[in-house]
Design a protein around this motif. Structure first.
Motif, PDB file in Angstrom:
ATOM      1  N   HIS A  19      47.829  48.931  34.247  1.00 59.68           N
ATOM      2  CA  HIS A  19      47.425  46.728  34.568  1.00 59.68           C
ATOM      3  C   HIS A  19      48.626  46.180  34.237  1.00 59.68           C
ATOM      4  O   HIS A  19      48.472  44.611  35.004  1.00 59.68           O
ATOM      5  N   GLY A  24      47.422  42.500  35.527  1.00 64.84           N
ATOM      6  CA  GLY A  24      46.588  42.271  35.432  1.00 64.84           C
ATOM      7  C   GLY A  24      46.424  41.682  33.483  1.00 64.84           C
ATOM      8  O   GLY A  24      46.864  41.528  32.743  1.00 64.84           O
ATOM      9  N   TYR A  38      43.658  40.668  38.078  1.00 69.16           N
ATOM     10  CA  TYR A  38      44.930  40.294  38.629  1.00 69.16           C
ATOM     11  C   TYR A  38      45.294  38.999  39.078  1.00 69.16           C
ATOM     12  O   TYR A  38      45.839  39.570  39.816  1.00 69.16           O
TER      13      TYR A  38
END
Lengths: 368, 129
Positions: A19, A24, A38
């Motif tokens: 992530h 993210g 994101y």
């Protein structure tokens, strides 16, 4: 309400570093550090409606039930009836109720063989669910195993299946692509289920923690984009799917949460937990129902806003802007008699809204 | 995240920017930092034209997909113009927060009040806190 702060130190899924690599934006979700987006929630939403996106849902809880009493136990534990599951791999959506008919959690259960069922429950309700299930299971001959060795990725969108198949061997791709909706199957070390929470086709994929990052990267390189929890919420809202803790909880019966279809009344001798309470509620008359709302004026519907109908007041349980429809939609609990029109109180003003069936988008298209 | 807060603007601690138009009026919008926090903007409830506002008075709402966020008057004055373009294209706040995404203009009661606001450096420091 379930305890959502099970852990003081935030937990991370095996995809946490992935992530960060995709930039993210991390937030706390039920004690887990998860990506809310994101970059752009709307772009991610559209990516799933138009192509293919993937969600890290490893925080969800996978429970395996083994033993000779499993079927009998699940018929007692759940409002829906696992006896409906006759083909291996078939999945069932159900509420797990308390004695007063309130919803402890909503879940999916897979029938894998007569002595093996798999259940997926919500992350936010984990502690409460486990406690309840174990307590109810005391007198049954079965074993419950929490599969915390498994991570989970949901791949969703019109191109999700094809892009997933492209990562598999020809033989495995054939097996997986043969899955009918709401079926799952084990292929080598990976469990594929043709289920989801977006109103699009796709898979929910359970895979070993150690293998998940590699699989995520492969999906990325096949053009599947990472999608955050923000878009997960607008996608499921458009699909008219309930969110536990928001649209229903332990104080709300499935009859007032748009979940009447998940209650298996027949056979009448099946005595599942909450049945008596539901029968009483039904005989007294159901006072509230869950509906969809479409805002006709400008603004955005949000949870807890007051809904005014000619039959009395209700409340929005989930509301947001619908990127697919370009207007604001909501799920709301209103008096059973309410229909057609209502008003929603937003910052002191009464805005006009239409009452509709709680489903707005399926397979990329409006169903209004 | 961008740290490019224009140096010719003033800033509030509620993340509005204020541009001195040199004619007794100022133009107001929200900063890059604020739009980034909000995410995709989908609706703007603009201040009422010709309404009189006091400093820090709640004068509108910016709704993103994520949440509703109140907007505040930076200083005392009267609303002289609102950006009607935002009705059809609220996303201008995301794409051009310091430009086409401006929100409204005010005639200030006293231009000297501008000195009470932060400059770009102070605002940047404020955001880092």
């Amino acid at each position: 309400m379930p305890d959502t702060s099970q852990n003081t130190t935030p937990q991370r899924t095996p995809l946490y570093d992935k992530h960060l690599e995709s930039e993210g934006k991390i937030v706390d979700f039920a004690g887990w550090e998860m990506p809310i987006n994101y970059g752009s929630q709307v772009k991610e939403h559209n990516q799933v409606r138009e192509d293919a996106g993937m969600f890290d849902v490893s925080h969800m809880v996978v429970l395996d039930f083994h033993g000779k009493d499993v079927k009998r136990f699940l018929q007692y534990l759940l409002a829906n009836d696992v006896a409906k599951l006759k083909d291996s791999g078939k999945a069932l959506y159900s509420g797990m109720l308390n004695e007063t008919g309130g919803v402890i959690d909503d879940l999916i259960v897979y029938y894998l063989s007569d002595d093996f069922y798999r259940m997926v429950v919500n992350a936010a309700t984990r502690v409460n669910d486990l406690q309840w299930i174990n307590q109810q299971a005391k007198d049954f001959d079965l074993e419950i195993k929490e599969r915390d060795d498994l991570a989970m990725i949901a791949v969703q969108g019109p191109n999700a299946r094809e892009k997933t198949h492209s990562l598999l061997t020809a033989e495995n791709a054939t097996k997986v692509s043969a899955l009918k909706p709401f079926f799952g199957c084990q292929v080598d070390e990976i469990f594929f289920a043709r289920t989801g929470y977006t109103g699009e086709d796709g898979y929910e994929i359970m895979i070993l923690n150690d293998d998940v990052a590699d699989f995520w990267d492969k999906l990325l390189s096949s053009g599947v984009k990472p999608i955050g929890l923000g878009a997960r919420d607008t996608l499921r809202l458009e699909a008219g799917m309930n969110l536990y803790g928001t649209d229903m909880d332990e104080t709300i019966s499935p009859l007032s949460a748009g979940m009447a279809w998940t209650i298996a009344w027949e056979p009448s001798e099946r005595d599942f937990i909450g049945r008596k309470a539901l029968e009483t509620l039904k005989s007294e008359g159901i006072k509230h129902k869950l509906v969809g709302l479409i805002l006709e004026d400008k603004g955005v519907l949000r949870g807890h806003q007051k809904v005014v109908t000619e039959f009395g007041d209700g409340e929005i349980t989930s509301g947001s802007f619908s990127p697919t429809l370009g207007l604001s939609i909501a799920l709301a609990r209103v008096p059973t008699e309410a229909k057609d029109k209502c008003h929603v109180e937003i910052r002191g003003k009464h805005l006009s809204a239409k009452i509709v069936k709680p489903q707005f988008v399926r397979n990329g298209k409006s169903v209004l | 995240m961008s740290n490019e807060n224009p140096s010719d603007l003033k800033y509030t601690n509620t993340h509005e920017w204020v541009r001195d138009n040199g004619d007794g009026t100022v133009t107001i919008g929200i900063t890059e930092h604020a739009q980034d926090l909000l995410g995709d903007v989908v609706f703007v409830e603009l201040p009422e034209l010709e309404s009189s506002l006091t400093a820090e008075e709640n004068c509108g709402v910016i709704e993103s997909v994520k949440a509703a966020s109140d907007m505040y008057a930076p200083l005392e004055g009267e609303v002289t113009e609102v950006n009607e373009e935002l009705d059809g294209e609220p996303e201008l706040i995301n794409t051009a927060p310091f430009g086409e995404g401006w929100i409204f203009s005010m005639k200030l009661k006293s231009m000297a009040d501008l000195e009470e606001l932060m400059d770009a450096d102070a605002y940047e420091a404020f955001c880092q806190e």
